[in-house]
Design an enzyme around this catalytic site. Structure first.
Site, PDB file in Angstrom:
ATOM      1  CB  ALA A  92      36.412  32.610   5.508  1.00 14.37           C
ATOM      2  CE  LYS A 137      28.450  22.009   1.214  1.00 15.60           C
ATOM      3  NZ  LYS A 137      28.580  22.580  -0.089  1.00 15.60           N
ATOM      4  CB  ALA A 182      34.717  25.009  11.380  1.00 13.80           C
ATOM      5  CB  CYS A 183      34.375  26.664   6.279  1.00 16.76           C
ATOM      6  SG  CYS A 183      34.864  24.920   6.193  1.00 16.76           S
ATOM      7  CB  THR A 184      31.511  30.794   8.284  1.00 17.97           C
ATOM      8  OG1 THR A 184      30.759  30.130   7.260  1.00 17.97           O
ATOM      9  CG2 THR A 184      31.108  32.265   8.345  1.00 17.97           C
TER      10      THR A 184
END
Length: 156
Positions: free
Chosen positions: A50, A40, A45-47
């Site tokens: 990326a 998401k 963690a996704c930020t």
């Protein structure tokens, strides 16, 4: 849903991407491609993942490889995510989960005793001929982008 295997052809895909474009496997014929699947936009963690891939994007480019992040979020969500964090990687939107299922990363997950379907954080390295050369399942974000870069460099 299938499980991917090293040495097999990468499943084809064509998806809308941030910035109003589309991205497909054919766009990367003749060069290595890193696809990282994440749950998401704008979650911690996704930020971090990326931002880590963006920070190393020039090194990936020097090694001849492209990077595509894929999640079930919308293009609008990807555009906001990319703008907020100054991301340079391509973000593809798979709202129907077709690619996520083809790559075997749309899985049953559980949190706080509830089960639900979601993306298992996974990275796939595809060589210049379209074959899968490495798969990182259940990725832990810290140091991951560096490890993937080393694998790309090892392709020569």
């Amino acid at each position: 849903m299938t499980d991917l295997a090293v040495g097999t052809a990468a499943p084809d895909f064509s998806l809308p991407s941030n910035g109003g474009g589309t991205v497909s496997l054919a766009d990367f014929t003749g060069k290595p491609l890193v696809i990282y699947f994440y749950p998401k936009d704008s979650t911690p963690a996704c930020t971090t993942e990326a931002i880590d891939f963006t920070a190393l994007s020039e090194s990936f480019a020097k090694a001849g490889a492209a990077i595509v992040g894929v999640s079930p979020d919308s293009v609008k969500s990807h555009d906001k995510f990319a703008a907020k964090h100054n991301l340079s990687v391509i973000l593809a939107a798979d709202e129907e989960h077709r690619m996520l299922e083809a790559y075997g990363v749309w899985k049953e997950k559980s949190m706080y005793g509830k089960t639900y379907m979601g993306v298992e954080r996974t990275t796939v390295l595809i060589d210049a001929t379209g074959k899968i050369v490495q798969i990182w399942p259940k990725v832990k974000v810290a140091g991951h982008a560096e490890a993937v870069l080393q694998a790309v460099r090892a392709l020569g």
